[in-house]
Write a protein that holds these residues in place. Structure first.
Motif, PDB file in Angstrom:
ATOM      1  N   THR A  40      -0.420   4.494  -8.840  1.00 46.76           N
ATOM      2  CA  THR A  40      -1.090   3.297  -9.327  1.00 46.76           C
ATOM      3  C   THR A  40      -0.201   2.393 -10.169  1.00 46.76           C
ATOM      4  O   THR A  40      -0.574   1.251 -10.439  1.00 46.76           O
ATOM      5  CB  THR A  40      -2.324   3.668 -10.158  1.00 46.76           C
TER       6      THR A  40
ATOM      7  N   ASN B 227       1.032  -0.591  -4.853  1.00 46.88           N
ATOM      8  CA  ASN B 227      -0.328  -0.128  -5.086  1.00 46.88           C
ATOM      9  C   ASN B 227      -1.164  -1.219  -5.746  1.00 46.88           C
ATOM     10  O   ASN B 227      -2.336  -1.396  -5.409  1.00 46.88           O
ATOM     11  CB  ASN B 227      -0.305   1.127  -5.958  1.00 46.88           C
TER      12      ASN B 227
ATOM     13  N   GLY C 112       3.569   4.261  -2.650  1.00 47.05           N
ATOM     14  CA  GLY C 112       2.493   3.300  -2.506  1.00 47.05           C
ATOM     15  C   GLY C 112       1.157   3.819  -2.982  1.00 47.05           C
ATOM     16  O   GLY C 112       0.207   3.049  -3.143  1.00 47.05           O
ATOM     17  N   TYR C 113       1.100   5.148  -3.224  1.00 48.98           N
ATOM     18  CA  TYR C 113      -0.157   5.748  -3.690  1.00 48.98           C
ATOM     19  C   TYR C 113      -0.189   5.864  -5.208  1.00 48.98           C
ATOM     20  O   TYR C 113      -1.229   6.156  -5.796  1.00 48.98           O
ATOM     21  CB  TYR C 113      -0.334   7.127  -3.052  1.00 48.98           C
TER      22      TYR C 113
ATOM     23  N   ARG D  73      -4.661  -2.808  -4.307  1.00 48.76           N
ATOM     24  CA  ARG D  73      -5.918  -2.870  -5.066  1.00 48.76           C
ATOM     25  C   ARG D  73      -6.380  -4.316  -5.245  1.00 48.76           C
ATOM     26  O   ARG D  73      -7.582  -4.603  -5.206  1.00 48.76           O
ATOM     27  CB  ARG D  73      -5.740  -2.189  -6.429  1.00 48.76           C
TER      28      ARG D  73
ATOM     29  N   ALA E 100       1.879  -0.584   1.711  1.00 51.25           N
ATOM     30  CA  ALA E 100       1.627   0.741   1.135  1.00 51.25           C
ATOM     31  C   ALA E 100       2.062   1.842   2.093  1.00 51.25           C
ATOM     32  O   ALA E 100       2.634   2.860   1.679  1.00 51.25           O
ATOM     33  CB  ALA E 100       0.147   0.884   0.791  1.00 51.25           C
TER      34      ALA E 100
END
Length: 384
Positions: free
Chosen positions: A328, A333, A325-326, A337, A318
């Motif tokens: 969703t 990402n 990478g932020y 998660r 990320a």
């Protein structure tokens, strides 16, 4: 398993991994997976069952789980939700390994291996009790021809209608313990509405409340919980380690591709993580060839280290991805998660650390494992 049989299953890899990769984004966006929808557990399990991949390493005479661990690892590199549902299902096949072919449990096991049945493992409480943490919460009251079950199962996955759930229960107030099978949808088996998760919504995970659920003698797996846990615990932890290694390996592969220019400052972090991955993979391969011979404490440490490595690897990917990478809807990402689930998955990070802080309580290995011919990380066999 012969070398010919072991090699034969790999011909299905391109097809299986393309299927998993092709649905990964859709699976990640699932809210409440349907019983037969493309995002639920049944879709992948049917595919694997049609290719005779669900029972790898579970045939009579098999003592290792290297092949199924490799398959779980490769699937996890594409989608942890898919690998997790496979793991939960495969563990139920392992739990029923000793069931006679013509018994109710033997017929269930055959259906699980074929992918026509869905398995759900709810054995977290058994591992917690055997580790000396807390007693099994489900109470089994002897009843005509079987038991009445009452109590909570705090978390399980693959809870689609009709799924076979394997769970521990304590017999009254005494020291007796059983492992039994109930079905989602049976009277007295209430599955709570699934909550929205950070990831892995497609695994159909929730809690269960048992209220007067009936289980007959034919669906009691064992009345010796201690021996049962000794047998299945190494496989459970090693297959969990496999999906950690698959997710970590993919994250590091992607980070390596992204790191360039000023991102070169991340190279030391990448090299450190890659070295940790290689070491963990080598340890895992050795243990997978003979789980019953492996040191239980070393397997606990390996499972803990693999989860920590996965958290570091996905964070590194990320970071290397930058702003993407932020977002969703990106694979980086999603992997970040997915990895965030590992500290709370049973056995949780807290439980693993607690176990490792205690004096050795598990019996030592009964014999020394032989050195496998190769400990090459199976993720390198993933088709490009």
């Amino acid at each position: 398993m012969t070398e010919v049989m072991a090699a034969a299953w790999r011909r299905h890899l391109p097809d299986v991994l393309a299927h998993v990769a092709g649905r990964a984004a859709t699976v990640d966006q699932a809210v409440h997976p349907g019983d037969d929808g493309a995002t639920g557990p049944r879709d992948l399990l049917r595919l694997l069952g049609q290719r005779n991949l669900l029972g790898l390493g579970a045939e009579p005479g098999d003592t290792g789980v290297a092949e199924v661990a490799c398959l779980i690892e490769l699937i996890a590199a594409e989608c942890l939700s898919s690998a997790f549902s496979f793991w939960a299902h495969r563990m139920v096949i392992e739990y029923l390994r000793e069931a006679g072919r013509d018994t109710p449990l033997g017929r269930l096991r055959a259906g699980l291996a074929a992918g026509t049945e869905v398995g759900s493992t709810a054995m977290a409480a058994a591992l917690q009790e055997r580790a000396g943490m807390r007693p099994v919460p489900v109470v089994a009251t002897p009843h005509a021809g079987g038991y009445r079950l009452d109590g909570p199962i705090r978390w399980a996955s693959n809870l689609v209608p009709g799924a076979a759930v394997v769970l521990p229960a304590r017999v009254g107030d005494g020291g007796g313990r059983i492992v039994a099978v109930v079905r989602v949808g049976d009277p007295g088996v209430a599955v709570a509405p699934p909550r929205r998760l950070l990831a892995l919504n497609a695994t159909a995970s929730s809690s269960i409340t048992l209220t007067g659920a009936q289980v007959d003698a034919g669906h009691v797996v064992t009345d010796d919980l201690a021996a049962f846990v000794r047998r299945v615990r190494p496989v459970l932890l090693l297959l969990q380690t496999a999906f950690c290694l698959g997710l970590a390996g993919r994250a590091l592969d992607e980070a390596r591709r992204l790191i360039r220019g000023e991102g070169a400052v991340l190279v030391p972090d990448l090299e450190e993580a890659a070295a940790r991955l290689a070491e963990a993979a080598e340890q895992a391969r050795r243990a997978q060839h003979a789980p019953a011979a492996a040191d239980p404490r070393e397997i606990t440490r390996l499972r803990y280290d693999a989860a920590q490595l996965t958290l570091a690897a996905t964070r590194l990917e990320a970071t290397a991805s930058g702003g993407r990478g932020y977002a969703t809807d990106t694979p980086a990402n999603r992997r970040l998660r997915e990895a965030a689930f590992l500290p709370v998955q049973s056995p949780s990070e807290t439980q693993l650390r607690w176990e490792l802080s205690q004096p050795a309580t598990w019996p030592p290995p009964r014999h020394t494992a032989t050195q496998p011919a190769s400990t090459e990380p199976c993720r390198r066999a993933r088709p490009s």
